[in-house]
Design a protein around this motif. Structure first.
Motif, PDB file in Angstrom:
ATOM      1  N   SER A 155       0.864  -1.174   0.000  1.00  0.00           N
ATOM      2  CA  SER A 155       0.000   0.000   0.000  1.00  0.00           C
ATOM      3  C   SER A 155       0.903   1.227   0.000  1.00  0.00           C
ATOM      4  CB  SER A 155      -0.908   0.012   1.230  1.00  0.00           C
ATOM      5  OG  SER A 155      -0.133   0.200   2.412  1.00  0.00           O
ATOM      6  N   SER A 156       0.323   2.374  -0.286  1.00  0.00           N
ATOM      7  CA  SER A 156       1.121   3.599  -0.329  1.00  0.00           C
ATOM      8  C   SER A 156       1.750   3.883   1.034  1.00  0.00           C
ATOM      9  CB  SER A 156       0.246   4.778  -0.760  1.00  0.00           C
ATOM     10  OG  SER A 156       0.995   5.974  -0.788  1.00  0.00           O
ATOM     11  N   GLY A 157       0.982   3.688   2.102  1.00  0.00           N
ATOM     12  CA  GLY A 157       1.504   3.935   3.442  1.00  0.00           C
ATOM     13  C   GLY A 157       2.620   2.985   3.820  1.00  0.00           C
ATOM     14  N   GLN A 158       2.486   1.720   3.437  1.00  0.00           N
ATOM     15  CA  GLN A 158       3.528   0.746   3.752  1.00  0.00           C
ATOM     16  C   GLN A 158       4.839   1.088   3.049  1.00  0.00           C
ATOM     17  OE1 GLN A 158       1.443  -2.747   2.454  1.00  0.00           O
ATOM     18  NE2 GLN A 158       0.833  -3.330   4.523  1.00  0.00           N
ATOM     19  N   LEU A 159       4.744   1.469   1.783  1.00  0.00           N
ATOM     20  CA  LEU A 159       5.957   1.785   1.028  1.00  0.00           C
ATOM     21  C   LEU A 159       6.625   3.038   1.591  1.00  0.00           C
ATOM     22  CD1 LEU A 159       7.874   1.245  -1.278  1.00  0.00           C
ATOM     23  CD2 LEU A 159       6.308   2.452  -2.813  1.00  0.00           C
ATOM     24  N   GLU A 160       5.849   4.062   1.886  1.00  0.00           N
ATOM     25  CA  GLU A 160       6.426   5.293   2.429  1.00  0.00           C
ATOM     26  C   GLU A 160       7.095   5.041   3.774  1.00  0.00           C
ATOM     27  OE1 GLU A 160       4.045   8.754   2.600  1.00  0.00           O
ATOM     28  OE2 GLU A 160       3.259   8.509   0.581  1.00  0.00           O
ATOM     29  N   ALA A 161       6.461   4.263   4.625  1.00  0.00           N
ATOM     30  CA  ALA A 161       7.038   3.989   5.942  1.00  0.00           C
ATOM     31  C   ALA A 161       8.363   3.250   5.808  1.00  0.00           C
ATOM     32  CB  ALA A 161       6.054   3.174   6.779  1.00  0.00           C
ATOM     33  N   GLN A 162       8.429   2.295   4.894  1.00  0.00           N
ATOM     34  CA  GLN A 162       9.667   1.550   4.708  1.00  0.00           C
ATOM     35  C   GLN A 162      10.762   2.436   4.136  1.00  0.00           C
ATOM     36  OE1 GLN A 162       9.124  -2.065   2.505  1.00  0.00           O
ATOM     37  NE2 GLN A 162      10.974  -2.986   3.327  1.00  0.00           N
ATOM     38  N   LEU A 163      10.403   3.342   3.238  1.00  0.00           N
ATOM     39  CA  LEU A 163      11.396   4.247   2.668  1.00  0.00           C
ATOM     40  C   LEU A 163      11.952   5.182   3.739  1.00  0.00           C
ATOM     41  CD1 LEU A 163       9.750   5.202  -0.751  1.00  0.00           C
ATOM     42  CD2 LEU A 163      11.597   3.585  -0.334  1.00  0.00           C
ATOM     43  N   ARG A 164      11.080   5.749   4.562  1.00  0.00           N
ATOM     44  CA  ARG A 164      11.548   6.660   5.616  1.00  0.00           C
ATOM     45  C   ARG A 164      12.427   5.929   6.624  1.00  0.00           C
ATOM     46  NH1 ARG A 164       6.175   9.120   5.116  1.00  0.00           N
ATOM     47  NH2 ARG A 164       6.453  11.278   4.366  1.00  0.00           N
ATOM     48  N   GLN A 165      12.094   4.684   6.892  1.00  0.00           N
ATOM     49  CA  GLN A 165      12.878   3.907   7.845  1.00  0.00           C
ATOM     50  C   GLN A 165      14.314   3.724   7.381  1.00  0.00           C
ATOM     51  OE1 GLN A 165      11.147   0.093   8.675  1.00  0.00           O
ATOM     52  NE2 GLN A 165      12.765  -0.526  10.073  1.00  0.00           N
ATOM     53  N   HIS A 166      14.535   3.765   6.070  1.00  0.00           N
ATOM     54  CA  HIS A 166      15.875   3.518   5.527  1.00  0.00           C
ATOM     55  C   HIS A 166      16.503   4.775   4.923  1.00  0.00           C
ATOM     56  CE1 HIS A 166      14.337  -0.610   5.848  1.00  0.00           C
ATOM     57  NE2 HIS A 166      15.607  -0.935   5.996  1.00  0.00           N
ATOM     58  N   GLY A 167      16.078   5.958   5.367  1.00  0.00           N
ATOM     59  CA  GLY A 167      16.786   7.176   5.014  1.00  0.00           C
ATOM     60  C   GLY A 167      16.306   7.900   3.783  1.00  0.00           C
ATOM     61  N   PHE A 168      15.110   7.575   3.274  1.00  0.00           N
ATOM     62  CA  PHE A 168      14.558   8.271   2.120  1.00  0.00           C
ATOM     63  C   PHE A 168      13.433   9.208   2.560  1.00  0.00           C
ATOM     64  CE2 PHE A 168      16.414   4.538   0.076  1.00  0.00           C
ATOM     65  CZ  PHE A 168      17.001   5.096  -1.047  1.00  0.00           C
ATOM     66  N   GLU A 169      13.236  10.233   1.762  1.00  0.00           N
ATOM     67  CA  GLU A 169      12.135  11.158   1.986  1.00  0.00           C
ATOM     68  C   GLU A 169      11.215  11.139   0.769  1.00  0.00           C
ATOM     69  OE1 GLU A 169       9.692  13.410   4.084  1.00  0.00           O
ATOM     70  OE2 GLU A 169      11.616  12.664   4.847  1.00  0.00           O
ATOM     71  N   PRO A 170      10.008  10.543   0.875  1.00  0.00           N
ATOM     72  CA  PRO A 170       9.083  10.518  -0.268  1.00  0.00           C
ATOM     73  C   PRO A 170       8.723  11.927  -0.715  1.00  0.00           C
ATOM     74  CG  PRO A 170       8.392   8.964   1.430  1.00  0.00           C
ATOM     75  CD  PRO A 170       9.478   9.786   2.031  1.00  0.00           C
ATOM     76  N   GLU A 171       8.727  12.129  -2.032  1.00  0.00           N
ATOM     77  CA  GLU A 171       8.470  13.452  -2.586  1.00  0.00           C
ATOM     78  C   GLU A 171       7.229  13.496  -3.476  1.00  0.00           C
ATOM     79  OE1 GLU A 171      10.049  16.153  -1.890  1.00  0.00           O
ATOM     80  OE2 GLU A 171      11.814  15.419  -0.815  1.00  0.00           O
ATOM     81  N   ALA A 172       7.042  12.479  -4.315  1.00  0.00           N
ATOM     82  CA  ALA A 172       5.933  12.492  -5.270  1.00  0.00           C
ATOM     83  C   ALA A 172       5.346  11.091  -5.391  1.00  0.00           C
ATOM     84  CB  ALA A 172       6.405  12.997  -6.636  1.00  0.00           C
ATOM     85  N   GLY A 208      -2.590  -0.474 -10.959  1.00  0.00           N
ATOM     86  CA  GLY A 208      -1.934  -1.764 -10.751  1.00  0.00           C
ATOM     87  C   GLY A 208      -0.591  -1.650 -10.066  1.00  0.00           C
ATOM     88  N   VAL A 209       0.078  -0.501 -10.244  1.00  0.00           N
ATOM     89  CA  VAL A 209       1.374  -0.279  -9.597  1.00  0.00           C
ATOM     90  C   VAL A 209       1.375   1.076  -8.916  1.00  0.00           C
ATOM     91  CG1 VAL A 209       2.693  -1.749 -11.169  1.00  0.00           C
ATOM     92  CG2 VAL A 209       2.436   0.689 -11.679  1.00  0.00           C
ATOM     93  N   LEU A 210       2.126   1.161  -7.838  1.00  0.00           N
ATOM     94  CA  LEU A 210       2.387   2.418  -7.150  1.00  0.00           C
ATOM     95  C   LEU A 210       3.785   2.877  -7.506  1.00  0.00           C
ATOM     96  CD1 LEU A 210       1.015   1.537  -3.606  1.00  0.00           C
ATOM     97  CD2 LEU A 210      -0.140   2.896  -5.368  1.00  0.00           C
ATOM     98  N   MET A 211       3.948   4.183  -7.654  1.00  0.00           N
ATOM     99  CA  MET A 211       5.251   4.761  -7.987  1.00  0.00           C
ATOM    100  C   MET A 211       5.523   5.884  -7.002  1.00  0.00           C
ATOM    101  SD  MET A 211       4.507   4.970 -12.109  1.00  0.00           S
ATOM    102  CE  MET A 211       6.178   5.367 -12.571  1.00  0.00           C
ATOM    103  N   VAL A 212       6.603   5.760  -6.264  1.00  0.00           N
ATOM    104  CA  VAL A 212       6.967   6.788  -5.285  1.00  0.00           C
ATOM    105  C   VAL A 212       8.363   7.288  -5.607  1.00  0.00           C
ATOM    106  CG1 VAL A 212       7.426   7.301  -2.859  1.00  0.00           C
ATOM    107  CG2 VAL A 212       5.497   5.831  -3.474  1.00  0.00           C
ATOM    108  N   GLU A 213       8.466   8.589  -5.850  1.00  0.00           N
ATOM    109  CA  GLU A 213       9.774   9.214  -6.026  1.00  0.00           C
ATOM    110  C   GLU A 213      10.253   9.692  -4.665  1.00  0.00           C
ATOM    111  OE1 GLU A 213      11.929  12.758  -8.613  1.00  0.00           O
ATOM    112  OE2 GLU A 213       9.888  13.015  -7.853  1.00  0.00           O
ATOM    113  N   ALA A 214      11.479   9.356  -4.319  1.00  0.00           N
ATOM    114  CA  ALA A 214      12.026   9.720  -3.016  1.00  0.00           C
ATOM    115  C   ALA A 214      13.436  10.258  -3.183  1.00  0.00           C
ATOM    116  CB  ALA A 214      12.029   8.516  -2.075  1.00  0.00           C
TER     117      ALA A 214
END
Length: 248
Positions: A155-172, A208-214
């Protein structure tokens, strides 16, 4: 588990449904990153269908393919830029990459945290990464006839949380593949209409796919600032009579 590189190649380059999926995702990548002038671009997993538009302006393009998946030469008929690697140890120096694309590399990995750590390591400070994963609530993740039906959907929330946990900042945030995952002619012909409608409505939950730029987060020093005091003179002569004028 990673899919076999031959299955991925056959889907994207030899089936009508795969070509539709490639076109829909690539159009979103073009909108996020219209060019990469003078930059180093890397892809991990099976990102080569998305890297070709960036080759014209990029200084360097590298396609990293994990050993569990296998590797194929790319681009066809030109000097090869793809390399087989361990998914947790990429053959790139620290801070080498300006733009990074992950497709079929995160959701199928047995060590997603380590993949994100490698992604962070190879990006320069302020570098940008694009993570493309199956949408947990989308139709494509529910059909194993496509590569998006394998691995762990997000889900969008799951992906963002995992990215932040490893030093990324979601942007778009983006989504793609709003048409059903079927090879029937009617749906293939109307895929563009579904994509346009989904983008206009911003119906990310239906893609069908989520795309997060970080971006790679650059940490500042933490803690309280302290001043280094100027050294005080040692007044060892205090109390002694001051020299006066010489007697006449």
């Amino acid at each position: 588990m990673h899919l076999d590189v031959l299955d991925l190649r056959n889907f994207y380059y030899r089936t009508n449904l795969g070509r539709v999926a490639q076109r829909a995702i690539r159009e979103q990548v073009r909108e996020i990153w219209p060019e990469a002038k003078g930059q180093t671009v890397a892809g991990f997993g099976f990102a080569v269908p998305l890297l070709r538009p960036l080759r014209a302006s990029a200084r360097r393009v590298v396609a990293l393919m994990p050993g569990q998946q296998g590797v194929m030469p790319w681009p066809a008929g030109e000097e090869n830029v793809s390399v087989l690697c361990e998914e947790t140890a990429w053959p790139l120096p620290d801070g080498f990459v300006d733009k990074l694309v992950l497709l079929h590399g995160l959701e199928t990995s047995e060590h997603p945290g380590a993949v994100l750590e490698e992604s962070l390591r190879v990006l320069r400070p302020g570098g940008r990464a694009l993570f493309i994963v199956p949408n947990r609530s989308g139709l494509w993740a529910r059909r194993d006839g496509t590569p998006f039906g394998f691995g762990r959907p997000y889900s969008s929330g799951q992906l963002e949380a995992q990215l932040r946990q490893h030093g990324f900042e979601p942007e778009a945030h983006r989504a793609a593949l709003f048409s059903p995952p079927t090879a029937r002619r009617f749906w293939l012909k109307t895929a563009g209409i579904w994509e346009n409608a989904g983008q206009r409505m911003s119906a990310y939950y239906a893609g069908g796919v989520l795309m997060v730029e970080a971006t790679k987060r650059v940490y500042r020093p933490t803690g309280l600032a302290t001043k280094d005091p100027r050294p005080r003179p040692l007044r060892i002569l205090d109390g002694l009579p001051q020299p006066g004028a010489e007697p006449a």
